[in-house]
Design a protein around this motif. Sequence first.
Motif: not given
Lengths: 176, 189
Positions: B14-17, B37, B64, B148
């Motif tokens: 679930d690394r998202g951005d 990715h 980010r 995160h």
Amino acid sequence: MDDRTSSLSWPDAIYAQIRRVGIRQVGYVPDAGHARLIELCVADPDIHDVVLTTEEEGVALAAGAALGGQRAALLMQSSGVGNCINMFSLMRNCGFPCVILVTMRGEFGEFNPWQVPMGSITEASLKLAGFLTYRVENPADVEDIVGAGCDMAFSGDLQVAVLLSQRLIGRKIWTK
Amino acid sequence: MMERRDFVRRLLADRGDLLVVCGLGSPTYDAAAAGDHPLNLYLWGAMGGAAMIGLGLALARPDRRVAVLTGDGEALMGLGSLATIGVKQPANLAIVVLDNQHYGETGMQPSHTRDGIDLVAIARACKFGEARAISDIAEAGAIRDLLHAGRGPILVQARIESGDTPRVLPNRDGHAIKQRFIAALNAAG
């Protein structure tokens, strides 16, 4: 005053180009020749000044900056170029823009022979590593050459080094 | 001790951005094995530079999260960069060192960490606010969350087994890897 910028000292002329092209990260190892330019960058809230333990860190920094959409410049002495050689492969392999402003040692009137071996191969080493190199001898040429070098690097994802000759630096700083 | 692929898969779940810089050799293969990715920068060289690429990226994109995934040998070659990162204190940067105590690419010669050189202590001395070693896979989820939401600079020394792992080779074209990364980052805003 029809040509105000030409009356700037050479570090100020470089700083004006750093501002013009929107450089936001400046990596450097402390250097007497670049002292004035470093001061200007540190004082600028729009610029991340990153003091490095060795110049090759700056090459990787510039790659990361480009990846994130920011422009970077590196300030180093000719001896520092030798510390970067393998890391330059990152710029060439990926086509990251790279601007390096090199204060030359080991040439005109150098008092320290230990600076000579690296200083005498700096330009050839940069060329072998894929850099376009431009040498500046005259203070009046600094603005033009640095500006042109930045434009080439950032518009074409090229690696550009501007060599600021020891004679130029000596005339402007050491004999003042 | 953890199995490296299992750990990296959990780390990038679930690394998202999340933006990921992968050190050369096994960390690049581990990241590719966890799922290719566009926001992975795979390195195939530039040894010692992964953490500084992470710093440049973290400074450019403070909005980010940036994770550097690298090996003990690569991290040791760039030890000075930990001091440089400590000076800048990027809140959005984490470095995860996959420590198998060996140089895997060159024939499993022992690295300095095998002899007790302590990367966590070095990171703390370099003003990393968060620096810890883990060896239990049950902690992988907590480290994932740290990437995160933790306050950087962070360094995690992840003790992994030194066994042979099949290579999973991503693209080796540096221009393509870079352009894909930049395009994905721009598209995400």
